[in-house]
Design a protein around this motif. Structure first.
Motif, PDB file in Angstrom:
ATOM      1  N   ARG A  84       5.251  -0.732   8.219  1.00 59.61           N
ATOM      2  CA  ARG A  84       5.540  -0.635   9.654  1.00 59.61           C
ATOM      3  C   ARG A  84       4.990  -1.826  10.430  1.00 59.61           C
ATOM      4  NH1 ARG A  84       3.114   4.021  10.763  1.00 59.61           N
ATOM      5  NH2 ARG A  84       1.242   2.931  11.386  1.00 59.61           N
ATOM      6  N   GLU A  85       3.743  -2.183  10.191  1.00 58.90           N
ATOM      7  CA  GLU A  85       3.075  -3.240  10.956  1.00 58.90           C
ATOM      8  C   GLU A  85       3.107  -4.586  10.257  1.00 58.90           C
ATOM      9  OE1 GLU A  85       1.919  -2.667  13.994  1.00 58.90           O
ATOM     10  OE2 GLU A  85       2.471  -0.565  13.852  1.00 58.90           O
ATOM     11  N   GLY A  86       2.989  -4.590   8.942  1.00 60.91           N
ATOM     12  CA  GLY A  86       2.976  -5.826   8.184  1.00 60.91           C
ATOM     13  C   GLY A  86       1.585  -6.405   8.045  1.00 60.91           C
ATOM     14  N   ALA A  87       1.458  -7.338   7.132  1.00 62.93           N
ATOM     15  CA  ALA A  87       0.190  -8.021   6.900  1.00 62.93           C
ATOM     16  C   ALA A  87       0.477  -9.396   6.316  1.00 62.93           C
ATOM     17  CB  ALA A  87      -0.690  -7.226   5.948  1.00 62.93           C
ATOM     18  N   VAL A  88      -0.380 -10.339   6.634  1.00 62.26           N
ATOM     19  CA  VAL A  88      -0.284 -11.676   6.060  1.00 62.26           C
ATOM     20  C   VAL A  88      -1.554 -11.914   5.261  1.00 62.26           C
ATOM     21  CG1 VAL A  88      -0.144 -14.150   6.530  1.00 62.26           C
ATOM     22  CG2 VAL A  88       1.158 -12.540   7.927  1.00 62.26           C
ATOM     23  N   ILE A  89      -1.370 -12.298   4.020  1.00 59.07           N
ATOM     24  CA  ILE A  89      -2.498 -12.578   3.135  1.00 59.07           C
ATOM     25  C   ILE A  89      -2.475 -14.071   2.828  1.00 59.07           C
ATOM     26  CG2 ILE A  89      -3.518 -12.111   0.880  1.00 59.07           C
ATOM     27  CD1 ILE A  89      -2.009  -9.404   0.981  1.00 59.07           C
ATOM     28  N   GLN A  90      -3.597 -14.731   3.028  1.00 56.12           N
ATOM     29  CA  GLN A  90      -3.679 -16.162   2.779  1.00 56.12           C
ATOM     30  C   GLN A  90      -4.877 -16.442   1.882  1.00 56.12           C
ATOM     31  OE1 GLN A  90      -3.441 -18.579   6.246  1.00 56.12           O
ATOM     32  NE2 GLN A  90      -3.970 -20.448   5.170  1.00 56.12           N
TER      33      GLN A  90
ATOM     34  N   VAL B 136      -0.801   6.349   0.600  1.00 55.47           N
ATOM     35  CA  VAL B 136       0.444   6.566   1.338  1.00 55.47           C
ATOM     36  C   VAL B 136       0.299   6.058   2.767  1.00 55.47           C
ATOM     37  CG1 VAL B 136       2.019   8.338   2.205  1.00 55.47           C
ATOM     38  CG2 VAL B 136       1.109   8.523  -0.110  1.00 55.47           C
ATOM     39  N   GLU B 137      -0.829   6.314   3.377  1.00 54.36           N
ATOM     40  CA  GLU B 137      -1.071   5.817   4.729  1.00 54.36           C
ATOM     41  C   GLU B 137      -1.142   4.296   4.758  1.00 54.36           C
ATOM     42  OE1 GLU B 137      -4.344   7.706   6.678  1.00 54.36           O
ATOM     43  OE2 GLU B 137      -3.655   9.706   6.102  1.00 54.36           O
ATOM     44  N   LEU B 138      -1.756   3.696   3.750  1.00 52.36           N
ATOM     45  CA  LEU B 138      -1.837   2.245   3.661  1.00 52.36           C
ATOM     46  C   LEU B 138      -0.444   1.627   3.553  1.00 52.36           C
ATOM     47  CD1 LEU B 138      -3.473  -0.389   3.330  1.00 52.36           C
ATOM     48  CD2 LEU B 138      -3.440   0.071   0.872  1.00 52.36           C
ATOM     49  N   LEU B 139       0.392   2.165   2.679  1.00 51.14           N
ATOM     50  CA  LEU B 139       1.754   1.660   2.528  1.00 51.14           C
ATOM     51  C   LEU B 139       2.558   1.832   3.808  1.00 51.14           C
ATOM     52  CD1 LEU B 139       2.649   2.779  -1.099  1.00 51.14           C
ATOM     53  CD2 LEU B 139       2.287   0.464  -0.249  1.00 51.14           C
ATOM     54  N   ASP B 140       2.366   2.958   4.485  1.00 45.30           N
ATOM     55  CA  ASP B 140       3.064   3.206   5.744  1.00 45.30           C
ATOM     56  C   ASP B 140       2.704   2.149   6.781  1.00 45.30           C
ATOM     57  OD1 ASP B 140       4.707   4.696   7.580  1.00 45.30           O
ATOM     58  OD2 ASP B 140       2.848   5.471   8.460  1.00 45.30           O
TER      59      ASP B 140
ATOM     60  N   GLY C 140       7.948  -4.229   5.963  1.00 49.81           N
ATOM     61  CA  GLY C 140       9.285  -3.677   5.792  1.00 49.81           C
ATOM     62  C   GLY C 140      10.305  -4.645   6.365  1.00 49.81           C
ATOM     63  N   MET C 141      11.568  -4.519   5.964  1.00 50.43           N
ATOM     64  CA  MET C 141      12.604  -5.431   6.423  1.00 50.43           C
ATOM     65  C   MET C 141      12.792  -5.367   7.936  1.00 50.43           C
ATOM     66  SD  MET C 141      13.619  -7.461   4.184  1.00 50.43           S
ATOM     67  CE  MET C 141      14.982  -8.176   5.072  1.00 50.43           C
TER      68      MET C 141
ATOM     69  N   THR D 288      12.522  -8.777  10.156  1.00 52.30           N
ATOM     70  CA  THR D 288      13.589  -9.307  10.999  1.00 52.30           C
ATOM     71  C   THR D 288      13.173  -9.349  12.470  1.00 52.30           C
ATOM     72  OG1 THR D 288      14.635  -7.117  11.080  1.00 52.30           O
ATOM     73  CG2 THR D 288      15.455  -8.683   9.437  1.00 52.30           C
ATOM     74  N   GLU D 289      12.292  -8.452  12.899  1.00 52.62           N
ATOM     75  CA  GLU D 289      11.782  -8.507  14.274  1.00 52.62           C
ATOM     76  C   GLU D 289      11.011  -9.803  14.528  1.00 52.62           C
ATOM     77  OE1 GLU D 289       9.421  -5.044  14.998  1.00 52.62           O
ATOM     78  OE2 GLU D 289      11.156  -3.710  15.034  1.00 52.62           O
ATOM     79  N   TYR D 290      10.338 -10.320  13.493  1.00 53.55           N
ATOM     80  CA  TYR D 290       9.575 -11.558  13.618  1.00 53.55           C
ATOM     81  C   TYR D 290      10.385 -12.787  13.215  1.00 53.55           C
ATOM     82  CZ  TYR D 290       5.346  -8.958  14.615  1.00 53.55           C
ATOM     83  OH  TYR D 290       4.410  -8.158  15.208  1.00 53.55           O
ATOM     84  N   GLY D 291      11.669 -12.613  12.963  1.00 54.16           N
ATOM     85  CA  GLY D 291      12.536 -13.747  12.652  1.00 54.16           C
ATOM     86  C   GLY D 291      12.504 -14.199  11.214  1.00 54.16           C
TER      87      GLY D 291
END
Length: 69
Positions: A20-26, A12-16, A49-50, A54-57
């Motif tokens: 909230r913060e986001g992650a990029v996987i490459q 649950v903490e990981l999903l939160d 999250g959406m 949207t904050e990052y365009g």
């Protein structure tokens, strides 16, 4: 000593944090047969999250279109 159970759950903490913060996987993958490279694949995924997107365009048009409905 008795074992104790923590009230918080790691998943649950990981999903939160992801939402909230986001992650990029490459990832870069090369498929080879007999030491001969056949296919090269480059993958990139943004998970958030959406609101964060949207904050990052990202997904601005999609978000505006779906909010109008």
């Amino acid at each position: 000593m008795k074992p104790t159970k923590d009230d918080t759950h790691a998943i649950v903490e990981l999903l939160d944090v992801l939402l909230r913060e986001g992650a990029v996987i490459q990832a870069d993958v090369v498929v080879t047969v007999a030491d001969i490279p056949l296919i090269g694949i480059s993958l990139r995924a943004a998970i958030a999250g959406m609101t964060t997107m949207t904050e990052y365009g990202l997904f601005n048009e999609w978000d505006a279109t779906h909010r109008e409905r």
